[in-house]
Structure formats: C-alpha cells, structure tokens
Design an enzyme around this catalytic site. Structure first.
Site, PDB file in Angstrom:
ATOM      1  N   ASN A  15       0.868  -1.190   0.000  1.00  0.00           N
ATOM      2  CA  ASN A  15       0.000   0.000   0.000  1.00  0.00           C
ATOM      3  C   ASN A  15       0.903   1.237   0.000  1.00  0.00           C
ATOM      4  O   ASN A  15       1.511   1.557   1.012  1.00  0.00           O
ATOM      5  CB  ASN A  15      -0.886  -0.026   1.258  1.00  0.00           C
ATOM      6  N   LYS A  17       0.044   4.305  -0.248  1.00  0.00           N
ATOM      7  CA  LYS A  17      -0.590   5.490   0.347  1.00  0.00           C
ATOM      8  C   LYS A  17      -0.371   6.710  -0.575  1.00  0.00           C
ATOM      9  O   LYS A  17      -0.349   6.543  -1.795  1.00  0.00           O
ATOM     10  CB  LYS A  17      -0.061   5.730   1.758  1.00  0.00           C
ATOM     11  N   HIS A 107      -9.569   0.965   4.766  1.00  0.00           N
ATOM     12  CA  HIS A 107      -8.277   1.131   5.440  1.00  0.00           C
ATOM     13  C   HIS A 107      -8.472   2.052   6.645  1.00  0.00           C
ATOM     14  O   HIS A 107      -9.251   3.007   6.590  1.00  0.00           O
ATOM     15  CB  HIS A 107      -7.248   1.717   4.463  1.00  0.00           C
ATOM     16  N   GLU A 109      -6.831   4.404   7.821  1.00  0.00           N
ATOM     17  CA  GLU A 109      -6.603   5.838   7.586  1.00  0.00           C
ATOM     18  C   GLU A 109      -7.851   6.486   6.985  1.00  0.00           C
ATOM     19  O   GLU A 109      -8.175   7.633   7.288  1.00  0.00           O
ATOM     20  CB  GLU A 109      -5.356   6.036   6.702  1.00  0.00           C
ATOM     21  N   GLU A 177      -5.442  -5.442  10.329  1.00  0.00           N
ATOM     22  CA  GLU A 177      -4.432  -4.427  10.586  1.00  0.00           C
ATOM     23  C   GLU A 177      -4.737  -3.701  11.895  1.00  0.00           C
ATOM     24  O   GLU A 177      -5.559  -2.758  11.906  1.00  0.00           O
ATOM     25  CB  GLU A 177      -4.422  -3.392   9.459  1.00  0.00           C
ATOM     26  N   GLY A 183       2.406   1.738  11.002  1.00  0.00           N
ATOM     27  CA  GLY A 183       3.389   2.818  10.978  1.00  0.00           C
ATOM     28  C   GLY A 183       4.061   3.082  12.314  1.00  0.00           C
ATOM     29  O   GLY A 183       4.791   4.065  12.458  1.00  0.00           O
ATOM     30  N   SER A 223       3.369  -2.601  10.436  1.00  0.00           N
ATOM     31  CA  SER A 223       4.807  -2.653  10.717  1.00  0.00           C
ATOM     32  C   SER A 223       5.453  -3.980  10.293  1.00  0.00           C
ATOM     33  O   SER A 223       6.349  -4.490  10.970  1.00  0.00           O
ATOM     34  CB  SER A 223       5.076  -2.360  12.198  1.00  0.00           C
ATOM     35  N   GLY A 244       2.799  -1.309   4.365  1.00  0.00           N
ATOM     36  CA  GLY A 244       2.775   0.120   4.066  1.00  0.00           C
ATOM     37  C   GLY A 244       4.178   0.629   3.821  1.00  0.00           C
ATOM     38  O   GLY A 244       4.751   0.468   2.737  1.00  0.00           O
ATOM     39  N   GLY A 245       4.773   1.231   4.843  1.00  0.00           N
ATOM     40  CA  GLY A 245       6.082   1.885   4.723  1.00  0.00           C
ATOM     41  C   GLY A 245       7.136   1.035   4.019  1.00  0.00           C
ATOM     42  O   GLY A 245       7.834   1.523   3.112  1.00  0.00           O
TER      43      GLY A 245
HETATM   44  C1  PEP Z   1      -0.805   0.023   6.143  1.00  0.00           C
HETATM   45  O1  PEP Z   1      -0.952   1.242   6.142  1.00  0.00           O
HETATM   46  O2  PEP Z   1      -1.636  -0.695   5.577  1.00  0.00           O
HETATM   47  C2  PEP Z   1       0.349  -0.542   6.842  1.00  0.00           C
HETATM   48  C3  PEP Z   1       0.328  -1.798   7.134  1.00  0.00           C
HETATM   49  O3  PEP Z   1       1.384   0.328   7.135  1.00  0.00           O
HETATM   50  P1  PEP Z   1       2.815  -0.047   7.766  1.00  0.00           P
HETATM   51  O4  PEP Z   1       3.293  -1.316   7.110  1.00  0.00           O
HETATM   52  O5  PEP Z   1       3.678   1.116   7.443  1.00  0.00           O
HETATM   53  O6  PEP Z   1       2.616  -0.250   9.232  1.00  0.00           O
END
Ligand code: PEP
Length: 265
Positions: A15, A17, A107, A109, A177, A183, A223, A244-245
């Site tokens: 993802n 973002k 999601h 967010e 999640e 994050g 994470s 994500g990141g």
């Molecule tokens: C996400 O936003 O779906 C996510 C899992 O982010 P991160 O891996 O950065 O925690």
C-alpha cells in the site's frame, strides 16, 4: 503453487498510500520486477500486488501489460456509487476498465481521516464485487479498542458489517491491521495475528459459507518488515501481508516477498 496445508496462494501487497507520482511509479514497478526476477522468485508460489495512488494506475497498467510483468495491482479506495454527481469520486467501473485486480476498502486511515464508517465500508465492498474487483477489506482495533474490548471484538464486528449485504460465494481478501501497529514500528505478535485471523475466518464462514472462508486470503498488516514476516507466514490462518512503509523500499519489499527463501516456510 498454493500452500500445501491450506490451498491458498500467499499474497504480499504494498500500500503506497500518498507516495510516488506516475513517473516514479513506472521506475519503481520496473525495478521491483527486475529485483524479483533476479532473485528468481517463483510467482506461482506468491502473488505480489501494488496499490498506487489513482493517478498512477494507468501508467502501472500499461507497463505491466507491455512488459508482461507478473505483478497485480489495485486502487486504494473506490466510490460506493457507479456514476453520477459525486465530484472527486472514482467508480469501481473505472478501476475495472484499468484492469485493476484489487481495491482496498476500509483502510484505517480512511476510517479515521475520512470518516468512513461500517456502512460505507459495506457499500464499497458491494461496489467492488459488483464491478468484478477483489476487495481487500481492512479491519483492525485501535489501541483504545484493544484496552476496552480486547483484540478481536472490533475487527470481528467490522468484518461482519462489511459482509452484511453479501450472500453466496465471493472472491475477497481480508487484511487484519491493528491500528496501533500501523506505521508504529510495533507489530502484533504472530500469535496475536493468528488468533484474530482464525476468528475472522469464522466470520466469513458464518456470513457467506465455509468454501469462501477456506479460500479467502487473510493478511496481516502493521509494521511488517523482512525481519518479522517469517513469524506471520508460519501461522496457518495468515496468508500474506499488507505492507505500508516497507513496500516503498524495493530491497526491503522484495525481501518480504521472498519470505519463503529466508524463513523456510
Ligand atoms: C498500512 O498502512 O496498511 C500498513 C500496514 O502500514 P505499515 O506497514 O507502514 O505499518
């Protein structure tokens, strides 16, 4: 090839973002594909998908089709409506026309920053299915929910709500999640992820039947890194990760995708 024990092909999804414009997306997807090819990834063993911003989708579609890259892609959101006076919205029909395979729905967010509630998530899930897209339904508890209700109550309730209008077999993916893990650098433990994933699978069985429950990929997200993916992928009910990141770092994302090499799952 699907995992022997479950029959489900693992899915590692990135993802992006609000990152990478369409030119950066082209360079990124090219490099990611080269990196996985160099590492001789067997794409029958693991499905890889990226979720770029809307404005990148046409470029990503064209690149993947022209170079016959074994990558899938999807959008990060869609409208519950198919067309009409909804300024700024994007229809599932448009995403399907761009050959999107998947679309993220609910999601955290979007739930937090855009005020999307369970009803919106249910309507978007239905819209995705209506247009032949596979919704990746995201559920998870906040730190406060965790303290008040324990780990699984909120994700279970969110998934029940998302599936409320669905009957019969469907092609969906569920991403567990925990909001506190997104994050934050503090992932859930593999055992926590397994415990919630098992309960989410039961929700699917109760809502739409055991066959769909058995075939649905349930991802863990929050994470995820190359250093912790192994533990998650050893869990019988965890079939991949929503990243994500770490999905924006080609070397790191490629290591996560190649979890089978370095963890011997
Ligand atoms: C996400 O936003 O779906 C996510 C899992 O982010 P991160 O891996 O950065 O925690």
């Amino acid at each position: 090839m699907a995992r022997m024990t479950t029959g489900r092909v693992p899915l590692i999804a990135g993802n992006w973002k609000l990152n990478l414009d369409h030119l950066q997306a082209i360079a990124f997807v090219q490099k990611l594909a080269w990196s996985l090819k160099d590492a001789r990834l067997d794409f029958d063993e693991v499905e890889v998908a990226v979720f770029p911003p809307y404005t990148d989708l046409r470029s990503v579609q064209t690149l993947i089709a022209a170079d016959k890259l074994p990558l899938k892609f999807g959008a990060q959101n869609l409208s519950e409506h198919d067309s009409g006076a909804y300024t700024g919205e994007i229809s599932g029909a448009f995403l399907k026309a761009l050959d999107c395979d998947f679309v993220l729905v609910g999601h955290s967010e979007r739930r937090m920053l855009n005020g999307e509630g369970d009803d919106d998530v249910a309507a978007k899930t239905a819209a995705a299915i209506r247009h032949g897209l596979v919704p990746v339904i995201c559920v998870g508890e906040s730190a406060e929910d965790l303290e008040k209700h324990g780990q699984s109550a909120v994700p279970v309730a969110q998934l029940k709500a998302a599936l409320a209008g669905i009957t019969g077999a469907v092609d969906i993916v569920v991403a567990y999640e925990p909001v506190w893990a997104i994050g934050s650098g503090q992932a859930a433990t593999p055992e926590q992820a397994e415990q919630v994933a098992g309960q989410l699978r039961q929700v699917i069985a109760d809502a739409v039947g055991q066959d769909t429950a058995d075939s649905t990929r349930i991802l863990y997200g929050g994470s995820v890194k190359s250093g912790n993916i192994a533990g998650f992928m050893r869990q019988p009910n965890v079939d991949g990760a929503l990243v994500g990141g770490a999905s924006l770092d080609i070397a790191e994302f490629s290591k996560i995708i190649r979890f089978q090499n370095h963890v011997g799952v």
